[in-house]
Enzyme design. Structure first.
Site, PDB file in Angstrom:
ATOM      1  N   GLY A  16       0.815  -1.221   0.000  1.00 23.66           N
ATOM      2  CA  GLY A  16       0.000   0.000   0.000  1.00 23.66           C
ATOM      3  C   GLY A  16       0.845   1.265   0.000  1.00 23.66           C
ATOM      4  CE1 TYR A  17       1.526   8.021  -0.555  1.00 21.65           C
ATOM      5  CE2 TYR A  17       0.013   8.373   1.284  1.00 21.65           C
ATOM      6  CZ  TYR A  17       0.971   8.855   0.402  1.00 21.65           C
ATOM      7  OH  TYR A  17       1.360  10.171   0.484  1.00 21.65           O
ATOM      8  CG  ASN A  41      -7.028   0.421  -1.189  1.00 22.63           C
ATOM      9  OD1 ASN A  41      -7.627   0.691  -2.238  1.00 22.63           O
ATOM     10  ND2 ASN A  41      -6.581   1.352  -0.368  1.00 22.63           N
ATOM     11  CB  SER A 130      -5.441   7.379  12.354  1.00 32.45           C
ATOM     12  OG  SER A 130      -5.967   8.570  11.816  1.00 32.45           O
ATOM     13  CB  ALA A 131      -4.351  12.461  13.917  1.00 29.48           C
ATOM     14  CE1 TYR A 154      -8.778   3.742   9.243  1.00 31.67           C
ATOM     15  CE2 TYR A 154      -9.017   6.076   9.768  1.00 31.67           C
ATOM     16  CZ  TYR A 154      -8.219   4.990   9.455  1.00 31.67           C
ATOM     17  OH  TYR A 154      -6.858   5.157   9.348  1.00 31.67           O
ATOM     18  CE  LYS A 158      -6.145   2.141  11.371  1.00 30.10           C
ATOM     19  NZ  LYS A 158      -5.056   1.224  11.045  1.00 30.10           N
ATOM     20  CG  ASN A 184      -4.190  14.984   7.460  1.00 29.40           C
ATOM     21  OD1 ASN A 184      -4.213  15.083   8.688  1.00 29.40           O
ATOM     22  ND2 ASN A 184      -5.284  15.011   6.725  1.00 29.40           N
ATOM     23  N   GLY A 299     -18.886  15.327   9.486  1.00 27.86           N
ATOM     24  CA  GLY A 299     -17.850  14.702  10.313  1.00 27.86           C
ATOM     25  C   GLY A 299     -16.529  15.440  10.313  1.00 27.86           C
TER      26      GLY A 299
HETATM   27  P1  NAD Z   1      -3.392   1.526   1.830  1.00 27.77           P
HETATM   28  O1  NAD Z   1      -4.791   1.104   1.613  1.00 27.77           O
HETATM   29  O2  NAD Z   1      -2.627   2.085   0.685  1.00 27.77           O
HETATM   30  O3  NAD Z   1      -2.552   0.310   2.454  1.00 27.77           O
HETATM   31  C1  NAD Z   1      -3.132  -0.692   3.229  1.00 27.77           C
HETATM   32  C2  NAD Z   1      -2.693  -2.027   2.634  1.00 27.77           C
HETATM   33  O4  NAD Z   1      -3.226  -3.096   3.411  1.00 27.77           O
HETATM   34  C3  NAD Z   1      -3.185  -2.216   1.209  1.00 27.77           C
HETATM   35  O5  NAD Z   1      -2.085  -2.593   0.415  1.00 27.77           O
HETATM   36  C4  NAD Z   1      -4.216  -3.353   1.314  1.00 27.77           C
HETATM   37  O6  NAD Z   1      -4.243  -4.141   0.141  1.00 27.77           O
HETATM   38  C5  NAD Z   1      -3.698  -4.103   2.521  1.00 27.77           C
HETATM   39  N1  NAD Z   1      -4.720  -4.831   3.299  1.00 27.77           N
HETATM   40  C6  NAD Z   1      -5.928  -4.376   3.731  1.00 27.77           C
HETATM   41  N2  NAD Z   1      -6.553  -5.321   4.442  1.00 27.77           N
HETATM   42  C7  NAD Z   1      -5.717  -6.387   4.499  1.00 27.77           C
HETATM   43  C8  NAD Z   1      -5.788  -7.663   5.102  1.00 27.77           C
HETATM   44  N3  NAD Z   1      -6.863  -8.036   5.807  1.00 27.77           N
HETATM   45  N4  NAD Z   1      -4.746  -8.517   4.952  1.00 27.77           N
HETATM   46  C9  NAD Z   1      -3.657  -8.149   4.236  1.00 27.77           C
HETATM   47  N5  NAD Z   1      -3.539  -6.960   3.631  1.00 27.77           N
HETATM   48  C10 NAD Z   1      -4.549  -6.078   3.768  1.00 27.77           C
HETATM   49  O7  NAD Z   1      -3.395   2.565   3.047  1.00 27.77           O
HETATM   50  P2  NAD Z   1      -2.227   3.468   3.627  1.00 27.77           P
HETATM   51  O8  NAD Z   1      -2.592   4.866   3.394  1.00 27.77           O
HETATM   52  O9  NAD Z   1      -0.912   2.967   3.174  1.00 27.77           O
HETATM   53  O10 NAD Z   1      -2.432   3.185   5.182  1.00 27.77           O
HETATM   54  C11 NAD Z   1      -1.672   2.217   5.872  1.00 27.77           C
HETATM   55  C12 NAD Z   1      -2.160   2.157   7.305  1.00 27.77           C
HETATM   56  O11 NAD Z   1      -2.028   3.440   7.905  1.00 27.77           O
HETATM   57  C13 NAD Z   1      -3.634   1.768   7.455  1.00 27.77           C
HETATM   58  O12 NAD Z   1      -3.760   0.924   8.575  1.00 27.77           O
HETATM   59  C14 NAD Z   1      -4.322   3.084   7.685  1.00 27.77           C
HETATM   60  O13 NAD Z   1      -5.504   2.948   8.425  1.00 27.77           O
HETATM   61  C15 NAD Z   1      -3.261   3.845   8.465  1.00 27.77           C
HETATM   62  N6  NAD Z   1      -3.397   5.308   8.333  1.00 27.77           N
HETATM   63  C16 NAD Z   1      -3.428   5.853   7.094  1.00 27.77           C
HETATM   64  C17 NAD Z   1      -3.586   7.239   6.968  1.00 27.77           C
HETATM   65  C18 NAD Z   1      -3.658   7.877   5.601  1.00 27.77           C
HETATM   66  O14 NAD Z   1      -4.117   8.991   5.515  1.00 27.77           O
HETATM   67  N7  NAD Z   1      -3.194   7.258   4.539  1.00 27.77           N
HETATM   68  C19 NAD Z   1      -3.687   8.034   8.104  1.00 27.77           C
HETATM   69  C20 NAD Z   1      -3.623   7.430   9.359  1.00 27.77           C
HETATM   70  C21 NAD Z   1      -3.473   6.049   9.463  1.00 27.77           C
HETATM   71  C1  UD1 Z   2      -9.648  12.300   6.705  1.00 30.18           C
HETATM   72  C2  UD1 Z   2     -10.459  11.378   7.576  1.00 30.18           C
HETATM   73  C3  UD1 Z   2      -9.596  10.932   8.749  1.00 30.18           C
HETATM   74  C4  UD1 Z   2      -8.302  10.285   8.247  1.00 30.18           C
HETATM   75  C5  UD1 Z   2      -7.577  11.296   7.343  1.00 30.18           C
HETATM   76  C6  UD1 Z   2      -6.300  10.765   6.756  1.00 30.18           C
HETATM   77  C7  UD1 Z   2     -12.778  12.138   7.295  1.00 30.18           C
HETATM   78  C8  UD1 Z   2     -13.944  12.792   7.942  1.00 30.18           C
HETATM   79  N1  UD1 Z   2     -11.652  12.087   8.032  1.00 30.18           N
HETATM   80  O1  UD1 Z   2      -9.287  13.372   7.485  1.00 30.18           O
HETATM   81  O2  UD1 Z   2     -10.284  10.010   9.553  1.00 30.18           O
HETATM   82  O3  UD1 Z   2      -7.478   9.932   9.337  1.00 30.18           O
HETATM   83  O4  UD1 Z   2      -8.464  11.655   6.271  1.00 30.18           O
HETATM   84  O5  UD1 Z   2      -6.583   9.733   5.848  1.00 30.18           O
HETATM   85  O6  UD1 Z   2     -12.859  11.661   6.189  1.00 30.18           O
HETATM   86  N2  UD1 Z   2     -11.080  18.732   1.687  1.00 30.18           N
HETATM   87  C9  UD1 Z   2     -11.674  19.531   0.751  1.00 30.18           C
HETATM   88  N3  UD1 Z   2     -12.041  18.963  -0.443  1.00 30.18           N
HETATM   89  C10 UD1 Z   2     -11.834  17.646  -0.740  1.00 30.18           C
HETATM   90  C11 UD1 Z   2     -11.207  16.832   0.234  1.00 30.18           C
HETATM   91  C12 UD1 Z   2     -10.858  17.409   1.446  1.00 30.18           C
HETATM   92  O7  UD1 Z   2     -11.874  20.716   0.984  1.00 30.18           O
HETATM   93  O8  UD1 Z   2     -12.196  17.192  -1.841  1.00 30.18           O
HETATM   94  C13 UD1 Z   2     -10.659  19.341   2.970  1.00 30.18           C
HETATM   95  C14 UD1 Z   2     -11.295  18.728   4.195  1.00 30.18           C
HETATM   96  O9  UD1 Z   2     -12.507  19.332   4.497  1.00 30.18           O
HETATM   97  C15 UD1 Z   2     -10.200  18.985   5.245  1.00 30.18           C
HETATM   98  C16 UD1 Z   2      -8.905  18.920   4.445  1.00 30.18           C
HETATM   99  O10 UD1 Z   2      -9.261  19.135   3.079  1.00 30.18           O
HETATM  100  O11 UD1 Z   2     -10.333  20.278   5.772  1.00 30.18           O
HETATM  101  C17 UD1 Z   2      -8.187  17.565   4.549  1.00 30.18           C
HETATM  102  O12 UD1 Z   2      -9.113  16.544   4.205  1.00 30.18           O
HETATM  103  P1  UD1 Z   2      -8.666  15.006   4.099  1.00 30.18           P
HETATM  104  O13 UD1 Z   2      -7.482  14.893   3.219  1.00 30.18           O
HETATM  105  O14 UD1 Z   2      -9.867  14.211   3.747  1.00 30.18           O
HETATM  106  O15 UD1 Z   2      -8.169  14.641   5.575  1.00 30.18           O
HETATM  107  P2  UD1 Z   2      -8.910  14.785   6.994  1.00 30.18           P
HETATM  108  O16 UD1 Z   2     -10.144  15.570   6.898  1.00 30.18           O
HETATM  109  O17 UD1 Z   2      -7.889  15.263   7.957  1.00 30.18           O
END
Ligand code: NAD
Ligand code: UD1
Length: 350
Positions: A16-17, A41, A130-131, A154, A158, A184, A299
């Site tokens: 993943g990412y 994903n 996550s925050a 979600y 966490k 973020n 939200g």
């Molecule tokens: P992502 O979806 O790109 O990566 C998650 C990976 O987990 C994917 O490759 C998916 O295929 C794999 N996966 C999902 N369920 C699985 C399972 N049951 N078994 C094996 N593989 C599985 O997401 P990401 O952005 O890289 O996030 C990684 C982690 O960080 C996640 O747990 C997410 O909740 C957490 N996180 C992400 C963010 C964000 O904004 N990206 C913010 C806070 C926390």
């Molecule tokens: C979202 C998730 C949060 C998650 C985080 C990182 C929600 C309610 N919260 O938070 O749980 O941990 O992503 O993955 O979804 N925005 C726009 N236009 C858009 C998209 C976003 O204006 O098309 C604004 C939002 O209102 C916010 C900011 O951009 O003010 C950041 O949004 P986003 O990237 O979705 O992150 P979070 O809101 O922090």
């Protein structure tokens, strides 16, 4: 524990990412890895790109963290020293519509994984929290001791895992657990080879902005212009994914040396508004990002940014990269891969 540092690190969700960027940093730090991902994903192309960046192989097991037999087999075959647990589902809106899928994947998945690790006597564990566990914060910057109380399934998934980990560390002093609360994550690897590849219309701001700049979408909707913030738009703590990946290395070093559980924020400590980020992206890309103001998103919160000083004190880690690098790297990734990894898969290239 010095001899343990070169045992392979199991990276769940490593395709993943955030996981793929962390695998790059692990390999470049001389640590072998094994990636476990069910590709729900992600694309395995990301791992081929990681191999290209690092010149090193990435052993990959396609499978699910809820599959106990598969985990036992994997842990018997590989001398895993520690685990970075990224695997999970992360879309807030989807979690509201399908909560049981989120609790099953994120909570049960973590529990099944932890049980398998205990059987295999692997007790060094770093968790992707996550925050979002802070919900709507009472004040900013947010410290780790702030009140928690997520507002959607979600976030609660966490939060439940965090509590499970705290109970486990309390019950058995052999565990060493790092609980990382990401703010973020944005940006991409500077090579332009790996980055964020949303499978659908992006929910998050920066992938949406990038798709507008690259011409895939007409305009950005800015969710709310009447928030109690300096310019009326939402403020967040955007952190470069490479900085975040390096935070995992620092956390890994800590769990390799010190038992018990720690919780740290991984953010920069600086909040930027939606309009700040739009302007930064326009500077980095040289493209306009047309945008319109729209109603607030359900939200959403006004402001969310970290106090990252605990991570610096405990782990010796702090974010180095600013918004210009975040936007420049995201732009390079999007320009070179306008269809994400799908383009390369269709072309059959690496
Ligand atoms: P992502 O979806 O790109 O990566 C998650 C990976 O987990 C994917 O490759 C998916 O295929 C794999 N996966 C999902 N369920 C699985 C399972 N049951 N078994 C094996 N593989 C599985 O997401 P990401 O952005 O890289 O996030 C990684 C982690 O960080 C996640 O747990 C997410 O909740 C957490 N996180 C992400 C963010 C964000 O904004 N990206 C913010 C806070 C926390
Ligand atoms: C979202 C998730 C949060 C998650 C985080 C990182 C929600 C309610 N919260 O938070 O749980 O941990 O992503 O993955 O979804 N925005 C726009 N236009 C858009 C998209 C976003 O204006 O098309 C604004 C939002 O209102 C916010 C900011 O951009 O003010 C950041 O949004 P986003 O990237 O979705 O992150 P979070 O809101 O922090």
């Amino acid at each position: 524990m010095a001899g343990a540092t070169r045992r392979p690190v199991l990276v769940t969700g490593g395709a993943g990412y955030i996981g793929s960027h962390t695998v790059v940093e692990l390999l470049q730090d001389g640590r072998p890895v094994v990636v476990l991902d069910n590709l729900c994903n992600a694309s395995a192309e990301s791992l081929r790109r990681v191999e290209r960046i690092t010149g090193l192989p990435v052993p990959f097991v396609q499978g699910d963290v809820r599959d106990a037999a598969l985990l036992d087999d994997l842990l018997a075959r590989h001398d895993i020293g520690a685990v970075l647990h990224f695997a999970g589902l992360k879309a807030v809106g989807e979690s509201v519509a399908r909560p049981l899928e989120y609790y099953d994947n994120n909570v049960t998945g973590s529990q099944v994984l932890l049980q398998a690790l205990a059987r295999a006597d692997v007790r060094r564990f770093v968790f992707s929290s996550s925050a979002t566990v802070y919900g709507d914060p009472e004040s900013v910057p947010i410290r780790e001791g702030a009140r928690t109380g997520p507002t959607n399934p979600y976030g609660r998934s966490k939060w439940f895992v965090e509590m499970m980990l705290a109970d486990l560390a309390e019950a058995d002093g052999r565990w060493a657990i790092g609980n990382l609360r990401y703010f973020n994550p944005v940006g991409a690897h500077p090579s332009g080879l790996i980055g964020e590849d949303p499978s659908d219309v992006p929910n998050n701001l920066m992938p949406f902005v990038a798709q507008v700049a690259v011409g895939r979408r007409a305009q950005l909707s800015v969710f709310g212009s009447d928030w109690p913030t300096p310019d009326g738009t939402g403020v967040r703590d955007y952190i470069h994914v490479v900085d975040l990946a390096r935070g995992h290395l620092a956390a890994l070093r800590r769990v390799e040396s010190t038992p018990g559980m720690f919780t740290v924020n991984l953010g920069t400590g600086t909040g930027y508004s939606v309009l700040d980020m739009v302007r930064a992206f326009e500077r980095a890309s040289g493209r306009a990002v047309p945008h319109v103001f729209a109603p607030r998103r359900a939200g959403d919160i006004a402001r969310c940014y970290a106090d990252p000083s605990h991570a610096e004190q405990l782990l010796g880690w702090r974010a180095q990269l600013g918004v210009d690098a975040m936007c420049a790297d995201a732009w390079r990734w999007n320009c070179r891969n306008p269809d994400g990894y799908r383009g390369a898969e269709e072309a059959g290239s690496v």
